[in-house]
Motif scaffolding. Structure first.
Motif, PDB file in Angstrom:
ATOM      1  N   GLY A 123      33.663  38.841   1.940  1.00  0.00           N
ATOM      2  CA  GLY A 123      34.200  38.047   3.036  1.00  0.00           C
ATOM      3  C   GLY A 123      33.102  37.478   3.913  1.00  0.00           C
ATOM      4  N   GLU A 124      32.080  38.293   4.201  1.00  0.00           N
ATOM      5  CA  GLU A 124      30.955  37.800   4.989  1.00  0.00           C
ATOM      6  C   GLU A 124      30.213  36.689   4.262  1.00  0.00           C
ATOM      7  N   LEU A 125      30.063  36.831   2.953  1.00  0.00           N
ATOM      8  CA  LEU A 125      29.386  35.799   2.179  1.00  0.00           C
ATOM      9  C   LEU A 125      30.185  34.500   2.193  1.00  0.00           C
ATOM     10  N   ALA A 126      31.507  34.583   2.075  1.00  0.00           N
ATOM     11  CA  ALA A 126      32.339  33.383   2.135  1.00  0.00           C
ATOM     12  C   ALA A 126      32.256  32.737   3.509  1.00  0.00           C
ATOM     13  N   ASP A 127      32.317  33.556   4.563  1.00  0.00           N
ATOM     14  CA  ASP A 127      32.239  33.011   5.925  1.00  0.00           C
ATOM     15  C   ASP A 127      30.889  32.339   6.173  1.00  0.00           C
ATOM     16  N   TRP A 128      29.802  32.969   5.690  1.00  0.00           N
ATOM     17  CA  TRP A 128      28.471  32.402   5.904  1.00  0.00           C
ATOM     18  C   TRP A 128      28.306  31.093   5.139  1.00  0.00           C
ATOM     19  N   THR A 129      28.831  31.047   3.919  1.00  0.00           N
ATOM     20  CA  THR A 129      28.722  29.833   3.113  1.00  0.00           C
ATOM     21  C   THR A 129      29.385  28.661   3.829  1.00  0.00           C
ATOM     22  N   ARG A 130      30.564  28.892   4.348  1.00  0.00           N
ATOM     23  CA  ARG A 130      31.250  27.819   5.085  1.00  0.00           C
ATOM     24  C   ARG A 130      30.467  27.440   6.339  1.00  0.00           C
TER      25      ARG A 130
ATOM     26  N   HIS B 266      25.460  45.141  -9.530  1.00  0.00           N
ATOM     27  CA  HIS B 266      26.347  44.251  -8.782  1.00  0.00           C
ATOM     28  C   HIS B 266      26.179  42.821  -9.267  1.00  0.00           C
ATOM     29  N   ASN B 267      27.194  41.995  -9.009  1.00  0.00           N
ATOM     30  CA  ASN B 267      27.181  40.593  -9.396  1.00  0.00           C
ATOM     31  C   ASN B 267      27.901  39.823  -8.299  1.00  0.00           C
ATOM     32  N   ALA B 268      27.404  38.646  -7.947  1.00  0.00           N
ATOM     33  CA  ALA B 268      28.019  37.872  -6.867  1.00  0.00           C
ATOM     34  C   ALA B 268      27.966  36.388  -7.188  1.00  0.00           C
ATOM     35  N   VAL B 269      29.005  35.676  -6.754  1.00  0.00           N
ATOM     36  CA  VAL B 269      29.071  34.218  -6.871  1.00  0.00           C
ATOM     37  C   VAL B 269      29.576  33.687  -5.539  1.00  0.00           C
ATOM     38  N   ALA B 270      28.925  32.648  -5.031  1.00  0.00           N
ATOM     39  CA  ALA B 270      29.391  31.945  -3.839  1.00  0.00           C
ATOM     40  C   ALA B 270      29.559  30.481  -4.181  1.00  0.00           C
ATOM     41  N   ALA B 271      30.565  29.826  -3.591  1.00  0.00           N
ATOM     42  CA  ALA B 271      30.804  28.405  -3.870  1.00  0.00           C
ATOM     43  C   ALA B 271      31.326  27.714  -2.628  1.00  0.00           C
ATOM     44  N   TRP B 272      30.943  26.447  -2.486  1.00  0.00           N
ATOM     45  CA  TRP B 272      31.434  25.586  -1.410  1.00  0.00           C
ATOM     46  C   TRP B 272      32.055  24.358  -2.043  1.00  0.00           C
TER      47      TRP B 272
END
Length: 543
Positions: free
Chosen positions: A247-254, A311-317
């Motif tokens: 959630g923090e990663l999604a918020d930061w990306t936006r 761990h594995n992570a993906v972020a997208a905008w």
């Protein structure tokens, strides 16, 4: 790629039986489909953030017992590079450096090819620097990092080609450190802040990411890289050091792309600094920009994983929808990257997400009846043992490993090229290879023979297994190399690659359930074991 945001219309649902917490704000059909992927092995969190949309859905267990929740912290691996890039663009906007500056002009003591590359080339992975400056979770202080990066060779004229470089992003972190007085303090006080409040942090060392941490799995066992590495940390600073919730990663990306982390002019500079990959995608600092012709809508994305955290992570905008998405995982069966690869194309096309193949009811007696060593005509073998939910097949021999190979990301040609690079490395044909041989022989003795033992996709990377034969022992290891032969990962004393076989009914099994469509299927009939997959059909018989 993750147009699930379009489906997430802001409705709220009650607890779904396949989730470990409320899936607030998520489209029910999406959560139901994700629950099926959780049944197939996905353990982690999906977060979607946008105007009027706030979706959080968690699945699986954080440590084998406690459930994953929206508060679970994950190491985000190479997605950390997006934060490093933002820090550099922010400093450039403030006039503390220029993207045209050479690294050597900004960092005293730096020499060699690294000193001549520009900040922009480091941001875009076009510096040409090849090789690693240190290994994850091995102590490396600042001066040693500068010296190691100074010793890296250049694979091509800077700016003329692309070569992914962890060392390049650690060099950027060193530049941030020099410009601000302290890299970690600057990141914590400027990049890890939303709405005036700090969030996240570092996986190892201080300031640490607060909250319960997920325990990943590496090669079938719980990871031991749980954030207790005491440092110094310069092998990973800037290239894979951060941790936070999905959630923090999604918020930061936006917040980043809406100009709340760095000045909007700096964001525009980030978007305008590009290297065209020639395939509909372009590198931008810390991210990859995917054109609308590939997915139907523009997407900016970053991914990380494959390290020893498990761990594995993906972020997208999604700029047209003004929606950000983050997925983080701590399991091996279906990683965040696997999930995005499997469901992304359908979502982009506006179709229902594909579901993994159904899992047949497990019969412990049937599983035990399949146990044994099955030998291929070509000499390799599988040692099959019963697990809780299926079978585990440990492969011995390149032929046995090859028969189990299936990947949506790598082809047979990719495997052949990777194995050739490993042979060249361990044949001492490059400077990096000669250095690696010297280090390995210092540990195990003079190597008399190197035998390829097959290539598998693990932690989203190609790993070629090798048997290193000395006068006194044979050591099994694996190497993960970049496209130019630089070492991305290595493990000596490795176990044989193990493939999970999940029952689908009537003596039939599938290698995991992450794939949809083609994959590896295994049929047992008495003492016969038949493996069918992209590599063809291989028959083995129990001894």
């Amino acid at each position: 790629m993750l147009a699930a945001a379009v489906l997430a219309a802001g409705c709220t649902i009650e607890d779904d039986p396949d989730t470990t917490e409320e899936a607030g704000g998520c489209d029910p059909a999406l959560v139901s489909g994700l629950g099926r992927w959780a049944d197939a092995g996905f353990s982690g969190t999906v977060a979607i953030t946008g105007e009027g949309v706030e979706c959080r859905a968690a699945f699986g267990t954080a440590d084998g017992t406690a459930p994953v929740t929206d508060e679970t912290v994950f190491a985000i691996g190479s997605v950390s590079k997006a934060f490093t890039a933002a820090a550099v663009l922010g400093l450039a906007h403030d006039g503390l450096l220029s993207l045209d500056d050479t690294a050597g002009s900004l960092l005293p003591g730096l020499s060699g090819p690294a000193a001549e590359v520009t900040v922009e080339q480091l941001l875009l992975h076009t510096s040409g620097l090849e090789g690693e400056h240190g290994r994850d979770h091995e102590p490396l202080d600042r001066d040693a990092a500068v010296a190691a990066i100074s010793g890296l060779a250049s694979a091509f004229e800077p700016g003329s080609d692309f070569l992914y470089s962890n060392a390049g992003y650690s060099l950027l972190a060193l530049i941030v450190d020099e410009a601000t007085g302290n890299y970690r303090d600057h990141m914590a006080d400027n990049m890890l802040v939303l709405g005036g409040e700090r969030f996240g942090g570092f996986w190892d060392g201080e300031p640490a990411a607060p909250g319960p941490r997920a325990v990943g799995r590496v090669d079938g066992a719980p990871s031991t890289a749980n954030g207790d590495f005491a440092g110094p940390f310069w092998a990973m600073e800037g290239n894979g050091d951060l941790a936070m919730t999905a959630g923090e990663l999604a918020d930061w990306t936006r917040a980043l792309f809406e100009g709340e982390v760095i000045d909007p002019e700096a964001v525009q500079a980030l978007l305008d600094t590009t290297f065209d990959n020639g395939d509909g995608t372009a590198e931008i600092p810390g991210w990859v920009s995917v054109g609308p012709e590939l997915l139907g809508t523009p997407v900016i994305t970053a991914s990380g994983g494959g390290g020893d955290t498990g761990h594995n992570a993906v972020a997208a905008w999604l700029p047209e929808q003004e929606v950000s998405i983050a997925v983080a995982s701590n399991g091996e069966d279906v990683t965040a990257g696997d999930l995005v690869d499997a469901i992304g194309p359908a979502l982009a096309a506006g179709e229902p997400i594909p579901l993994p193949e159904g899992h047949a009811e497990v019969d412990p007696e049937e599983l035990q009846a399949r146990e044994g060593t099955y030998v291929l005509d070509s000499g390799g073998s599988y040692t099959v043992t019963a697990g809780e939910d299926g079978l585990e097949a440990a492969a011995t021999g390149a032929d046995a490993v090859a028969a189990m190979f299936a990947s949506a990301d790598f082809t047979a040609e990719d495997v052949a090229a990777h194995e050739a690079l490993v042979e060249a490395l361990l044949g001492g044909e490059t400077e990096a290879g000669r250095e690696e041989l010297e280090a390995v022989e210092g540990d195990i003795g003079a190597i008399e023979e190197v035998r390829l033992a097959g290539t598998a996709v693990e932690q989203d990377e190609l790993r070629t297994y090798v048997e290193l034969v000395t006068a006194e022992q044979t050591v099994l290891g694996w190497y993960a190399l970049d496209e130019r032969g630089g070492i991305g990962g290595v493990w000596l004393g490795a176990e044989r690659p193990v493939f999970t076989l999940v029952p689908t009914g009537e003596g039939e099994y599938r290698r995991e359930l992450a794939g949809v469509g083609d994959g590896v299927r295994v049929v047992f009939d008495g003492d016969a074991m038949t493996v069918t997959g992209p590599a063809g059909t291989a028959a083995a018989r129990r001894e």
